[in-house]
Design a protein around this motif. Structure first.
Motif, PDB file in Angstrom:
ATOM      1  N   ASP A  12       0.839  -1.204   0.000  1.00  0.00           N
ATOM      2  CA  ASP A  12       0.000   0.000   0.000  1.00  0.00           C
ATOM      3  C   ASP A  12       0.870   1.247   0.000  1.00  0.00           C
ATOM      4  OD1 ASP A  12      -2.320  -1.489  -0.024  1.00  0.00           O
ATOM      5  OD2 ASP A  12      -2.638  -1.356   2.141  1.00  0.00           O
ATOM      6  N   GLN A  13       1.939   1.215   0.795  1.00  0.00           N
ATOM      7  CA  GLN A  13       2.861   2.356   0.851  1.00  0.00           C
ATOM      8  C   GLN A  13       3.502   2.606  -0.514  1.00  0.00           C
ATOM      9  OE1 GLN A  13       5.832   2.616   4.103  1.00  0.00           O
ATOM     10  NE2 GLN A  13       7.369   2.644   2.480  1.00  0.00           N
ATOM     11  N   GLY A  14       3.957   1.535  -1.152  1.00  0.00           N
ATOM     12  CA  GLY A  14       4.586   1.672  -2.464  1.00  0.00           C
ATOM     13  C   GLY A  14       3.630   2.197  -3.507  1.00  0.00           C
ATOM     14  N   ALA A  15       2.365   1.765  -3.449  1.00  0.00           N
ATOM     15  CA  ALA A  15       1.365   2.243  -4.400  1.00  0.00           C
ATOM     16  C   ALA A  15       1.028   3.713  -4.160  1.00  0.00           C
ATOM     17  CB  ALA A  15       0.112   1.382  -4.307  1.00  0.00           C
ATOM     18  N   ARG A  16       0.949   4.098  -2.880  1.00  0.00           N
ATOM     19  CA  ARG A  16       0.669   5.511  -2.578  1.00  0.00           C
ATOM     20  C   ARG A  16       1.769   6.425  -3.111  1.00  0.00           C
ATOM     21  NH1 ARG A  16      -0.969   3.435   2.303  1.00  0.00           N
ATOM     22  NH2 ARG A  16       0.995   4.012   3.304  1.00  0.00           N
ATOM     23  N   ASN A  17       2.980   5.922  -3.121  1.00  0.00           N
ATOM     24  CA  ASN A  17       4.136   6.700  -3.575  1.00  0.00           C
ATOM     25  C   ASN A  17       4.621   6.215  -4.941  1.00  0.00           C
ATOM     26  OD1 ASN A  17       4.391   8.261  -1.103  1.00  0.00           O
ATOM     27  ND2 ASN A  17       4.974   6.326  -0.165  1.00  0.00           N
ATOM     28  N   LEU A  18       3.689   5.851  -5.789  1.00  0.00           N
ATOM     29  CA  LEU A  18       3.991   5.255  -7.081  1.00  0.00           C
ATOM     30  C   LEU A  18       4.899   6.122  -7.948  1.00  0.00           C
ATOM     31  CD1 LEU A  18       3.179   2.646  -8.536  1.00  0.00           C
ATOM     32  CD2 LEU A  18       1.385   3.945  -9.651  1.00  0.00           C
ATOM     33  N   LYS A  19       4.688   7.412  -7.931  1.00  0.00           N
ATOM     34  CA  LYS A  19       5.469   8.317  -8.795  1.00  0.00           C
ATOM     35  C   LYS A  19       6.958   8.269  -8.466  1.00  0.00           C
ATOM     36  CE  LYS A  19       2.060  10.840 -10.839  1.00  0.00           C
ATOM     37  NZ  LYS A  19       1.948  11.168 -12.215  1.00  0.00           N
ATOM     38  N   ASP A  20       7.301   7.875  -7.237  1.00  0.00           N
ATOM     39  CA  ASP A  20       8.702   7.783  -6.846  1.00  0.00           C
ATOM     40  C   ASP A  20       9.305   6.411  -7.161  1.00  0.00           C
ATOM     41  OD1 ASP A  20      11.016   9.013  -5.713  1.00  0.00           O
ATOM     42  OD2 ASP A  20      10.687   7.850  -3.884  1.00  0.00           O
ATOM     43  N   SER A  21       8.499   5.512  -7.711  1.00  0.00           N
ATOM     44  CA  SER A  21       8.966   4.151  -7.983  1.00  0.00           C
ATOM     45  C   SER A  21      10.202   4.109  -8.887  1.00  0.00           C
ATOM     46  CB  SER A  21       7.826   3.327  -8.577  1.00  0.00           C
ATOM     47  OG  SER A  21       8.222   1.993  -8.766  1.00  0.00           O
ATOM     48  N   TYR A  49       1.575 -10.340 -10.403  1.00  0.00           N
ATOM     49  CA  TYR A  49       2.698  -9.553  -9.897  1.00  0.00           C
ATOM     50  C   TYR A  49       2.785  -8.220 -10.616  1.00  0.00           C
ATOM     51  CZ  TYR A  49       3.853 -13.933  -7.709  1.00  0.00           C
ATOM     52  OH  TYR A  49       3.781 -15.072  -6.955  1.00  0.00           O
ATOM     53  N   ASP A  50       3.262  -7.208  -9.903  1.00  0.00           N
ATOM     54  CA  ASP A  50       3.399  -5.876 -10.475  1.00  0.00           C
ATOM     55  C   ASP A  50       4.691  -5.711 -11.260  1.00  0.00           C
ATOM     56  OD1 ASP A  50       0.965  -4.931  -9.328  1.00  0.00           O
ATOM     57  OD2 ASP A  50       2.010  -4.634  -7.419  1.00  0.00           O
ATOM     58  N   MET A  51       5.731  -6.421 -10.832  1.00  0.00           N
ATOM     59  CA  MET A  51       7.039  -6.301 -11.463  1.00  0.00           C
ATOM     60  C   MET A  51       7.767  -7.635 -11.403  1.00  0.00           C
ATOM     61  SD  MET A  51       7.965  -2.777  -9.479  1.00  0.00           S
ATOM     62  CE  MET A  51       7.045  -3.352  -8.046  1.00  0.00           C
ATOM     63  N   VAL A  52       8.651  -7.843 -12.370  1.00  0.00           N
ATOM     64  CA  VAL A  52       9.522  -9.010 -12.390  1.00  0.00           C
ATOM     65  C   VAL A  52      10.941  -8.501 -12.598  1.00  0.00           C
ATOM     66  CG1 VAL A  52      10.153 -11.140 -13.615  1.00  0.00           C
ATOM     67  CG2 VAL A  52       7.735 -10.544 -13.302  1.00  0.00           C
ATOM     68  N   LEU A  73      12.377  -1.295   3.474  1.00  0.00           N
ATOM     69  CA  LEU A  73      11.898  -0.004   2.979  1.00  0.00           C
ATOM     70  C   LEU A  73      10.375   0.056   2.926  1.00  0.00           C
ATOM     71  CD1 LEU A  73      14.530   0.529   0.161  1.00  0.00           C
ATOM     72  CD2 LEU A  73      14.455   1.625   2.423  1.00  0.00           C
ATOM     73  N   GLY A  74       9.735  -1.103   2.850  1.00  0.00           N
ATOM     74  CA  GLY A  74       8.281  -1.166   2.947  1.00  0.00           C
ATOM     75  C   GLY A  74       7.493  -0.851   1.693  1.00  0.00           C
ATOM     76  N   ASN A  75       8.143  -0.754   0.539  1.00  0.00           N
ATOM     77  CA  ASN A  75       7.430  -0.390  -0.690  1.00  0.00           C
ATOM     78  C   ASN A  75       7.044  -1.579  -1.552  1.00  0.00           C
ATOM     79  OD1 ASN A  75       7.507   2.585  -0.490  1.00  0.00           O
ATOM     80  ND2 ASN A  75       9.721   2.232  -0.503  1.00  0.00           N
ATOM     81  N   VAL A  76       7.728  -2.696  -1.371  1.00  0.00           N
ATOM     82  CA  VAL A  76       7.431  -3.898  -2.154  1.00  0.00           C
ATOM     83  C   VAL A  76       7.513  -5.136  -1.275  1.00  0.00           C
ATOM     84  CG1 VAL A  76       8.198  -3.030  -4.410  1.00  0.00           C
ATOM     85  CG2 VAL A  76       9.833  -4.185  -2.911  1.00  0.00           C
ATOM     86  N   ARG A  77       6.789  -6.143  -1.690  1.00  0.00           N
ATOM     87  CA  ARG A  77       6.908  -7.486  -1.136  1.00  0.00           C
ATOM     88  C   ARG A  77       7.445  -8.338  -2.278  1.00  0.00           C
ATOM     89  NH1 ARG A  77       6.350  -5.934   3.407  1.00  0.00           N
ATOM     90  NH2 ARG A  77       4.416  -5.684   4.532  1.00  0.00           N
ATOM     91  N   SER A  78       8.321  -9.277  -1.948  1.00  0.00           N
ATOM     92  CA  SER A  78       8.934 -10.050  -3.022  1.00  0.00           C
ATOM     93  C   SER A  78       8.867 -11.544  -2.752  1.00  0.00           C
ATOM     94  CB  SER A  78      10.401  -9.626  -3.200  1.00  0.00           C
ATOM     95  OG  SER A  78      11.163  -9.977  -2.063  1.00  0.00           O
TER      96      SER A  78
END
Length: 97
Positions: A12-21, A49-52, A73-78
């Motif tokens: 959720d944190q990573g999605a909220r800050n998507l522009k900084d991805s 999955y969102d990314m590979v 960092l809390g922005n992705v789960r892998s």
């Protein structure tokens, strides 16, 4: 070097800050490089999955440290898969008794 395939989802944190991805991706590349590894391929995907990410690391311990650094960092789960290239695959299959 060992190859790994990482399946990533934004938290959720990573999605909220998507522009900084993209900046976070650049930072992750540098972290892995500093650990002696390298990104080989990166894809944003549609589906489960969102990314590979396909990357190389010197060993399993370095890859584990990289995964932990990302998790902190809390922005992705892998989910990480250790990958065997075709030559290793053939050797492994040949040695099965």
């Amino acid at each position: 070097m060992t190859t790994y395939i990482m399946l990533l989802n934004w938290t959720d944190q990573g999605a909220r800050n998507l522009k900084d991805s993209p900046n976070r991706l650049d930072a992750a590349k540098q972290v892995l490089k500093d650990m002696g590894g390298e990104f080989r391929a990166f894809f944003m995907t549609m589906g489960t999955y969102d990314m590979v990410l396909v990357c190389e690391a010197p060993d399993d311990a370095a890859q584990a440290r990289f995964c932990l650094r990302l998790a902190m960092l809390g922005n992705v789960r892998s989910e990480t898969l250790k990958a065997f290239p075709e030559t290793a695959y053939r050797d492994i299959i040949r040695s099965v008794s």
